[in-house]
Motif scaffolding. Sequence first.
Motif, PDB file in Angstrom:
ATOM      1  N   PRO A  17      10.595  -3.012   2.359  1.00  0.00           N
ATOM      2  CA  PRO A  17       9.660  -2.074   1.739  1.00  0.00           C
ATOM      3  C   PRO A  17      10.144  -1.548   0.389  1.00  0.00           C
ATOM      4  CG  PRO A  17       9.881  -1.605   4.079  1.00  0.00           C
ATOM      5  CD  PRO A  17      10.938  -2.627   3.750  1.00  0.00           C
ATOM      6  N   LEU A  18      11.464  -1.542   0.161  1.00  0.00           N
ATOM      7  CA  LEU A  18      11.979  -1.067  -1.119  1.00  0.00           C
ATOM      8  C   LEU A  18      11.461  -1.915  -2.275  1.00  0.00           C
ATOM      9  CD1 LEU A  18      13.919   1.124  -2.279  1.00  0.00           C
ATOM     10  CD2 LEU A  18      15.694  -0.649  -2.308  1.00  0.00           C
ATOM     11  N   MET A  19      11.019  -3.116  -1.990  1.00  0.00           N
ATOM     12  CA  MET A  19      10.446  -3.961  -3.025  1.00  0.00           C
ATOM     13  C   MET A  19       9.102  -3.422  -3.497  1.00  0.00           C
ATOM     14  SD  MET A  19      10.103  -8.101  -2.836  1.00  0.00           S
ATOM     15  CE  MET A  19       9.088  -8.969  -4.032  1.00  0.00           C
ATOM     16  N   GLY A  20       8.617  -2.402  -2.799  1.00  0.00           N
ATOM     17  CA  GLY A  20       7.433  -1.701  -3.290  1.00  0.00           C
ATOM     18  C   GLY A  20       6.228  -1.747  -2.377  1.00  0.00           C
ATOM     19  N   PHE A  21       6.313  -2.514  -1.271  1.00  0.00           N
ATOM     20  CA  PHE A  21       5.143  -2.648  -0.403  1.00  0.00           C
ATOM     21  C   PHE A  21       5.554  -2.557   1.059  1.00  0.00           C
ATOM     22  CE2 PHE A  21       4.353  -4.844  -4.368  1.00  0.00           C
ATOM     23  CZ  PHE A  21       3.142  -4.294  -4.760  1.00  0.00           C
ATOM     24  N   ASP A  22       5.032  -1.549   1.745  1.00  0.00           N
ATOM     25  CA  ASP A  22       5.269  -1.397   3.174  1.00  0.00           C
ATOM     26  C   ASP A  22       4.052  -1.984   3.888  1.00  0.00           C
ATOM     27  OD1 ASP A  22       5.449  -0.502   5.842  1.00  0.00           O
ATOM     28  OD2 ASP A  22       6.677   1.213   5.236  1.00  0.00           O
ATOM     29  N   VAL A  23       4.186  -3.202   4.380  1.00  0.00           N
ATOM     30  CA  VAL A  23       3.033  -3.905   4.926  1.00  0.00           C
ATOM     31  C   VAL A  23       2.579  -3.321   6.263  1.00  0.00           C
ATOM     32  CG1 VAL A  23       3.621  -6.037   3.730  1.00  0.00           C
ATOM     33  CG2 VAL A  23       4.465  -5.676   6.049  1.00  0.00           C
ATOM     34  N   ASN A  24       3.450  -2.610   6.962  1.00  0.00           N
ATOM     35  CA  ASN A  24       3.058  -1.981   8.218  1.00  0.00           C
ATOM     36  C   ASN A  24       2.301  -0.686   7.986  1.00  0.00           C
ATOM     37  OD1 ASN A  24       4.285  -3.751  10.333  1.00  0.00           O
ATOM     38  ND2 ASN A  24       6.140  -3.285   9.196  1.00  0.00           N
ATOM     39  N   GLN A  25       2.771   0.112   7.032  1.00  0.00           N
ATOM     40  CA  GLN A  25       2.129   1.393   6.734  1.00  0.00           C
ATOM     41  C   GLN A  25       0.998   1.261   5.714  1.00  0.00           C
ATOM     42  OE1 GLN A  25       2.895   4.171   8.438  1.00  0.00           O
ATOM     43  NE2 GLN A  25       4.342   2.880   9.596  1.00  0.00           N
ATOM     44  N   ARG A  26       0.911   0.096   5.095  1.00  0.00           N
ATOM     45  CA  ARG A  26      -0.099  -0.141   4.061  1.00  0.00           C
ATOM     46  C   ARG A  26       0.015   0.911   2.955  1.00  0.00           C
ATOM     47  NH1 ARG A  26      -5.184  -2.808   7.456  1.00  0.00           N
ATOM     48  NH2 ARG A  26      -3.835  -4.216   8.644  1.00  0.00           N
ATOM     49  N   SER A  27       1.223   0.985   2.450  1.00  0.00           N
ATOM     50  CA  SER A  27       1.514   1.907   1.351  1.00  0.00           C
ATOM     51  C   SER A  27       2.352   1.179   0.319  1.00  0.00           C
ATOM     52  CB  SER A  27       2.262   3.143   1.867  1.00  0.00           C
ATOM     53  OG  SER A  27       3.530   2.791   2.398  1.00  0.00           O
ATOM     54  N   ALA A  28       2.331   1.692  -0.908  1.00  0.00           N
ATOM     55  CA  ALA A  28       3.036   1.023  -1.998  1.00  0.00           C
ATOM     56  C   ALA A  28       3.762   2.037  -2.864  1.00  0.00           C
ATOM     57  CB  ALA A  28       2.050   0.218  -2.849  1.00  0.00           C
ATOM     58  N   THR A  29       4.894   1.602  -3.408  1.00  0.00           N
ATOM     59  CA  THR A  29       5.590   2.344  -4.464  1.00  0.00           C
ATOM     60  C   THR A  29       5.584   1.460  -5.698  1.00  0.00           C
ATOM     61  OG1 THR A  29       7.049   3.473  -2.893  1.00  0.00           O
ATOM     62  CG2 THR A  29       7.752   3.394  -5.193  1.00  0.00           C
ATOM     63  N   ILE A  30       4.898   1.907  -6.725  1.00  0.00           N
ATOM     64  CA  ILE A  30       4.811   1.149  -7.974  1.00  0.00           C
ATOM     65  C   ILE A  30       5.866   1.682  -8.930  1.00  0.00           C
ATOM     66  CG2 ILE A  30       3.349   0.489  -9.909  1.00  0.00           C
ATOM     67  CD1 ILE A  30       2.494  -0.689  -7.199  1.00  0.00           C
ATOM     68  N   TYR A  31       6.756   0.804  -9.354  1.00  0.00           N
ATOM     69  CA  TYR A  31       7.842   1.211 -10.246  1.00  0.00           C
ATOM     70  C   TYR A  31       7.380   1.148 -11.696  1.00  0.00           C
ATOM     71  CZ  TYR A  31      10.694   0.738  -6.061  1.00  0.00           C
ATOM     72  OH  TYR A  31      11.212   0.883  -4.789  1.00  0.00           O
ATOM     73  N   ASP A  32       7.573   2.293 -12.366  1.00  0.00           N
ATOM     74  CA  ASP A  32       7.196   2.417 -13.778  1.00  0.00           C
ATOM     75  C   ASP A  32       5.720   2.043 -13.958  1.00  0.00           C
ATOM     76  OD1 ASP A  32       9.922   3.209 -14.754  1.00  0.00           O
ATOM     77  OD2 ASP A  32      10.407   1.262 -13.868  1.00  0.00           O
ATOM     78  N   GLU A  33       5.393   1.104 -14.834  1.00  0.00           N
ATOM     79  CA  GLU A  33       3.978   0.794 -15.062  1.00  0.00           C
ATOM     80  C   GLU A  33       3.444  -0.269 -14.100  1.00  0.00           C
ATOM     81  OE1 GLU A  33       2.115   2.528 -17.230  1.00  0.00           O
ATOM     82  OE2 GLU A  33       3.960   3.695 -17.499  1.00  0.00           O
ATOM     83  N   GLY A  34       4.329  -0.892 -13.345  1.00  0.00           N
ATOM     84  CA  GLY A  34       3.894  -1.917 -12.399  1.00  0.00           C
ATOM     85  C   GLY A  34       3.500  -3.233 -13.044  1.00  0.00           C
ATOM     86  N   THR A  35       3.895  -3.421 -14.290  1.00  0.00           N
ATOM     87  CA  THR A  35       3.463  -4.613 -15.033  1.00  0.00           C
ATOM     88  C   THR A  35       4.569  -5.638 -15.253  1.00  0.00           C
ATOM     89  OG1 THR A  35       3.910  -3.440 -17.111  1.00  0.00           O
ATOM     90  CG2 THR A  35       1.660  -3.338 -16.262  1.00  0.00           C
ATOM     91  N   GLU A  36       5.803  -5.323 -14.816  1.00  0.00           N
ATOM     92  CA  GLU A  36       6.908  -6.261 -15.042  1.00  0.00           C
ATOM     93  C   GLU A  36       6.710  -7.511 -14.169  1.00  0.00           C
ATOM     94  OE1 GLU A  36      10.270  -7.381 -17.133  1.00  0.00           O
ATOM     95  OE2 GLU A  36       9.012  -5.604 -17.385  1.00  0.00           O
ATOM     96  N   GLU A  37       6.637  -8.670 -14.809  1.00  0.00           N
ATOM     97  CA  GLU A  37       6.388  -9.901 -14.076  1.00  0.00           C
ATOM     98  C   GLU A  37       7.691 -10.535 -13.589  1.00  0.00           C
ATOM     99  OE1 GLU A  37       3.933 -12.560 -16.334  1.00  0.00           O
ATOM    100  OE2 GLU A  37       2.131 -11.355 -15.974  1.00  0.00           O
ATOM    101  N   PHE A  38       7.594 -11.233 -12.480  1.00  0.00           N
ATOM    102  CA  PHE A  38       8.723 -11.991 -11.939  1.00  0.00           C
ATOM    103  C   PHE A  38       8.175 -13.239 -11.268  1.00  0.00           C
ATOM    104  CE2 PHE A  38       7.223  -9.314  -8.534  1.00  0.00           C
ATOM    105  CZ  PHE A  38       7.371 -10.070  -7.376  1.00  0.00           C
TER     106      PHE A  38
END
Length: 303
Positions: free
Chosen positions: A156-177
Amino acid sequence: MSAIKKVAIFGASGNFGAPITTALVKAGFEVTIITRPASSSTFPDGIPVIRTDYTAEKLTAALFGQDAVVCVIGPAGVETQATMIDAAEAAGVRRFIVNHFGWGPGFRNLPEFDEIGAKRKVALERARQLSQSNSEFTWTSISIGNPIDWALRRFPLMGFDVNQRSATIYDEGTEEFTGTTLAGIGQSVVGVLTHPAETANRFVLARSIQVCQNQLLDAFQRVTGQAWKVEHGSAKDLLGSGRKKHREGAGRWGLDLLVYQLYAPGEARCVLASKEDSDAGLLEIVEETPEEIARKAMGAVVE
């Protein structure tokens, strides 16, 4: 270079080893699993398993008659890989896929990862040395970037908790990988072994997708049909927390720093290669959409 048919694999029950083994069997390779005598791992029915100590002599005997070796052992066994490579060359193996699945050469890793990188480099350098002295022995290392569907589901630290259906967006959320799915990782190994001449003695660059957090959030919401709870964070905070844990000898410091590297604003640090510059076409890895990644990451969670 003649066709590769018989393939031995170390680490067949692991997170990457299991899908690689499945892909090899499906592609028609004759697979043999190598493991330690005391291993409690379970393996698919119908695949031969050789249980042996990891000494050069015993591994050489175990690998005799194999065309290729795939090494996907866990971090605890990385230091034994050089012995595996020596044994493979002595046994007449023609291709060794080095366990260096990650971001590949030239990646700007944080210095905290230097010790881990040095351990992996030992095996890679040994494979290079042997390939130079024995033209019949070759190696390949597969760079996969982020193992995206597996990582999103597990961390979930990667930004998406698939069980809780919640997200943490880091900064602008636009950095591509870039990332490679478990299916893509399996296919990358199949691709290497079905194109031995083109993949000999080099890193190959795999990818299934290039994406950012905002695109993934939209995809998760479309796949689940509901709005997710969204919070915002800073990648720089992860850098601070990871370095503090590292200094204090605490656990899980690596995850903080890995996620920081993924989302560090404006750096494009974790774009392994463009679609055109990657080896995805050669390896026959399918380029996937954010929605396909979201479905795989959700797995059985989706109702």
